[in-house]
Design a protein around this motif. Sequence first.
Motif, PDB file in Angstrom:
ATOM      1  N   TRP A   1      68.051 -13.205  42.176  1.00  0.00           N
ATOM      2  CA  TRP A   1      67.570 -12.555  43.394  1.00  0.00           C
ATOM      3  C   TRP A   1      66.488 -11.523  43.076  1.00  0.00           C
ATOM      4  CZ3 TRP A   1      66.632 -12.889  48.185  1.00  0.00           C
ATOM      5  CH2 TRP A   1      66.465 -11.779  49.003  1.00  0.00           C
ATOM      6  N   GLU A   2      66.661 -10.775  41.983  1.00  0.00           N
ATOM      7  CA  GLU A   2      65.654  -9.791  41.590  1.00  0.00           C
ATOM      8  C   GLU A   2      64.353 -10.471  41.169  1.00  0.00           C
ATOM      9  OE1 GLU A   2      68.363  -6.086  39.926  1.00  0.00           O
ATOM     10  OE2 GLU A   2      68.025  -7.845  38.635  1.00  0.00           O
ATOM     11  N   LEU A   3      64.473 -11.586  40.471  1.00  0.00           N
ATOM     12  CA  LEU A   3      63.279 -12.344  40.103  1.00  0.00           C
ATOM     13  C   LEU A   3      62.561 -12.859  41.340  1.00  0.00           C
ATOM     14  CD1 LEU A   3      64.602 -14.465  37.080  1.00  0.00           C
ATOM     15  CD2 LEU A   3      63.186 -12.398  36.991  1.00  0.00           C
ATOM     16  N   LEU A   4      63.335 -13.346  42.305  1.00  0.00           N
ATOM     17  CA  LEU A   4      62.760 -13.867  43.545  1.00  0.00           C
ATOM     18  C   LEU A   4      62.010 -12.775  44.289  1.00  0.00           C
ATOM     19  CD1 LEU A   4      62.550 -16.329  45.441  1.00  0.00           C
ATOM     20  CD2 LEU A   4      64.658 -15.555  46.530  1.00  0.00           C
ATOM     21  N   LYS A   5      62.588 -11.578  44.349  1.00  0.00           N
ATOM     22  CA  LYS A   5      61.926 -10.464  45.035  1.00  0.00           C
ATOM     23  C   LYS A   5      60.638 -10.075  44.301  1.00  0.00           C
ATOM     24  CE  LYS A   5      65.403  -7.623  45.091  1.00  0.00           C
ATOM     25  NZ  LYS A   5      66.161  -6.365  45.369  1.00  0.00           N
ATOM     26  N   TYR A   6      60.702 -10.046  42.978  1.00  0.00           N
ATOM     27  CA  TYR A   6      59.514  -9.701  42.191  1.00  0.00           C
ATOM     28  C   TYR A   6      58.397 -10.711  42.430  1.00  0.00           C
ATOM     29  CZ  TYR A   6      56.655  -8.300  38.205  1.00  0.00           C
ATOM     30  OH  TYR A   6      55.611  -7.867  37.418  1.00  0.00           O
ATOM     31  N   ASP A   7      58.753 -11.975  42.447  1.00  0.00           N
ATOM     32  CA  ASP A   7      57.757 -13.023  42.643  1.00  0.00           C
ATOM     33  C   ASP A   7      57.193 -12.995  44.063  1.00  0.00           C
ATOM     34  OD1 ASP A   7      58.173 -13.812  40.051  1.00  0.00           O
ATOM     35  OD2 ASP A   7      59.617 -15.380  40.575  1.00  0.00           O
ATOM     36  N   GLY A   8      58.031 -12.639  45.034  1.00  0.00           N
ATOM     37  CA  GLY A   8      57.549 -12.516  46.405  1.00  0.00           C
ATOM     38  C   GLY A   8      56.492 -11.423  46.518  1.00  0.00           C
TER      39      GLY A   8
END
Length: 282
Positions: free
Chosen positions: A36-43
Amino acid sequence: MRPIDYVVKLIIITVFISGPIIKAQEKNKDSLTTTWELLKYDGVSAFGGLKKTYSQPIRWQKDDFLTAGAIVTGTAVLYIFDDEANEWFRNQEDDVPMFIQDFGWYYGSPQNNYAVNGAVYLYGLFTRNEKVRRTGVLMISAATTAGIIQSILKTAVGRARPKEGAGKGDFKPFSSEPNYHSFPSGHTILSFTTAYALSKQFENPFVKAGILGVGLIPPASRLWEGAHWFTDVGLSLALSVLVVDSIDNYLKRERDYGKNEIEGISWNFQVGLGRIGITGRF
């Protein structure tokens, strides 16, 4: 073949050709970071690339204005030959295999294009591979950024499509008629943005050429069908390159995806007694 069949095949092909990237890179070093943290960073990265591209003109230097001038001049030159180019491409349509024409249509369609981009990104996300994630972010951000630009221009310019029977200089600005949404080419922008973004991840010129060649099929198919003029496609290709390069530079300078260098594919030419061949090392 049904559209969904093309989508599935496109995803499989894209993941397959992304294999050299996957094998050449290390996984995310921080194993404690959640998906989830990776997804937020990529967003944030994808949105930041979009903002950076849209705000770039206010920071243009001399070279940037020269590039813009060259694109405008090139488009004007292509405009001179629009009628002749349209006639030539339309005459080739009957000689083009149907599967190539179908591929050009489906690969350049937004839903299929985003399916391919999404497949690359999700693979990188769930395998926690920084380089594949970055490639997916670049592809999605560039497609979105360029897609919004072309959607606005299509309506604002209102250029008639060749198959409408009108001339190359027939415009109806802000028209809601699809036949007056020729400039620029959405299929060209989406397909070539994806191909160019993916090709930048490889150093081998033959691999680059192959990926870019696939990305040029949708632009050619739109010319065969009389859906766009030559200038529509030419400007769309230039726009795709500018957007991808802008976002790629932003990701390199301001976002952390590990080393930017990506190991290429090495090719060895082997000759021996009774054998000859080429071996690729990923």
